[in-house]
Design a protein around this motif. Structure first.
Motif, short mmCIF file in Angstrom:
data_model
loop_
_atom_site.label_atom_id
_atom_site.label_comp_id
_atom_site.label_asym_id
_atom_site.label_seq_id
_atom_site.Cartn_x
_atom_site.Cartn_y
_atom_site.Cartn_z
N ILE A 111 0.95 -1.24 0.03
CA ILE A 111 -0.16 0.09 0.06
C ILE A 111 1.00 1.27 -0.08
O ILE A 111 0.61 2.31 -0.71
CB ILE A 111 -1.11 -0.07 1.18
N ILE A 112 1.95 1.20 0.76
CA ILE A 112 2.71 2.43 0.80
C ILE A 112 3.48 2.63 -0.39
O ILE A 112 3.48 3.74 -1.09
CB ILE A 112 3.95 2.01 1.78
N TYR A 154 -0.74 10.85 -1.35
CA TYR A 154 0.69 10.56 -1.02
C TYR A 154 0.78 10.27 0.47
O TYR A 154 1.31 9.05 0.73
CB TYR A 154 1.47 11.69 -1.49
N PHE A 155 0.14 11.12 1.27
CA PHE A 155 0.19 10.84 2.70
C PHE A 155 -0.67 9.91 3.26
O PHE A 155 -0.70 8.84 3.85
CB PHE A 155 0.23 12.26 3.43
N ALA A 187 -2.04 1.24 5.53
CA ALA A 187 -0.74 0.14 5.55
C ALA A 187 -0.87 -0.21 7.11
O ALA A 187 -0.09 -1.06 7.32
CB ALA A 187 0.28 0.81 5.27
N PHE A 188 -1.50 0.63 8.20
CA PHE A 188 -1.37 0.22 9.37
C PHE A 188 -2.73 -0.10 10.02
O PHE A 188 -3.65 0.72 10.02
CB PHE A 188 -0.69 1.18 10.15
N VAL A 209 6.80 5.57 7.22
CA VAL A 209 6.35 6.30 6.06
C VAL A 209 7.30 7.62 5.63
O VAL A 209 7.67 7.67 4.40
CB VAL A 209 5.28 7.14 6.68
N HIS A 210 7.96 8.07 6.74
CA HIS A 210 9.05 9.33 6.15
C HIS A 210 10.34 8.57 5.55
O HIS A 210 10.80 9.19 4.77
CB HIS A 210 9.60 9.88 7.42
#
Length: 330
Positions: free
Chosen positions: A48-49, A237-238, A244-245, A303-304
């Motif tokens: 997903i990310i 994007y964010f 995903a979590f 994520v970062h």
């Protein structure tokens, strides 16, 4: 390398990175690292990310197209591929030298499309001002409709509010502003015949010409649509990473928008890739909405990290592609 060069390198690269890493260490020093590592290994849908990354690339490509629109509005011709590659490369440069990427992208377009650097700076100002306005409008909207969040946020992080208020309590802030304004007035009024002052005036005139580009646009609607597409792309994007979590996938779009806005404010701090401030803003926001601190820390770290690597890879590709794309001009 002389002392001045070493000092300049330290101030531009080492100091911001060190401050960001120090904040990052402070944030994670009292957390359960083993639990965070477990989430990173077992609790993330990386597929997903990876899908979310496409929206970030899309937004930056549209940013390049919008910049090209501004440049053409002042009567200059520019290759579309050049402005797109320059924007992508800009973010890779910023990962090493905060805020230098903007100067770099103007420089490469000047080199390959023979456009005055100062004119490009003017269009860049409009590019950045439009971003500031968008973040400001989103923040204002969130503040009006979710004032409870800001109350909780500053209650959980009182040092932020105290630091902000202390700036305006210091008389030296106002003294410094007055001295700066008076100094500029004296230079341009009584020293206007100096060669250096005349050069600065010429540079400012070109920058102003670039800034006026938004009023000269024949396609203002297109500029607005592209601006919305850029920020819609950044939000996706964010926000897609929430899915995903397990602990963020049910928080909803409103929480996603709030966390996205706070992360955007964090990126404004001149630190490579927003390291530290970005993590703090995201973690603090998610905690306000009931996410466990370790879970929030794992979310921010994954994520970062993934998005920073993606930004760097896209930027490196663009930097390599620029000279290849302009071989006929070499």
């Amino acid at each position: 390398m002389d002392f001045k060069s070493i000092l300049r390198t330290f101030l531009k690269i080492v100091l911001p990175l060190a401050l960001g890493c120090l904040l990052l260490w402070y944030l994670y020093s009292e957390m359960d690292i083993s639990e965070i590592w477990r989430i990173i290994k077992e609790g993330v849908r990386y597929d997903i990310i990876l899908v979310s990354l496409l929206f970030g690339l899309f937004a930056n490509i549209v940013r390049g197209l919008r910049w090209g629109l501004l440049i053409r509005s002042i009567g200059e011709r520019v290759k579309t591929s050049n402005v797109v590659y320059a924007v992508l490369g800009n973010y890779a440069v910023n990962l090493v030298l905060p805020r230098v990427g903007e100067v770099w992208r103007c420089g490469v377009v000047t080199k390959y499309d023979k456009i005055a650097f100062t004119k490009l700076l003017g269009t860049l100002v409009i590019d950045r001002v439009s971003d500031t306005i968008m973040v400001g409008l989103i923040t204002l909207m969130i503040f009006i409709f979710n004032i409870g969040f800001f109350t909780n946020f500053f209650a959980n992080n009182p040092a932020l509010l105290e630091g902000f208020q202390s700036m305006f309590h210091s008389i030296w802030i106002y003294v410094g502003v007055i001295i700066f304004i008076v100094g500029i007035w004296i230079v341009f009024t009584y020293m206007s015949n100096f060669t250096l002052v005349q050069k600065v005036k010429g540079m400012l005139k070109n920058i102003w010409a670039g800034m006026k580009s938004v009023w000269l646009l024949e396609h203002k609607t297109r500029f607005l649509i592209e601006t919305l597409l850029i920020w819609g792309g950044y939000f996706c994007y964010f926000y897609i990473t929430f899915y995903a979590f397990d602990f963020t996938k049910d928080l909803g779009v409103v929480v996603g928008l709030i966390a996205f806005t706070m992360s955007s404010i964090g990126v404004a701090v001149p630190v490579q890739g927003g390291i530290g401030p970005w993590h703090f803003m995201v973690i603090a926001t998610l905690v306000c909405f009931g996410v466990n601190e370790n879970d929030a820390a794992a979310f921010a770290l994954v994520v970062h990290t993934v998005q920073t690597i993606w930004t760097g890879l896209c930027g490196l590709f663009a930097i390599v592609a620029l000279p290849v794309n302009n071989r006929e001009n070499s």
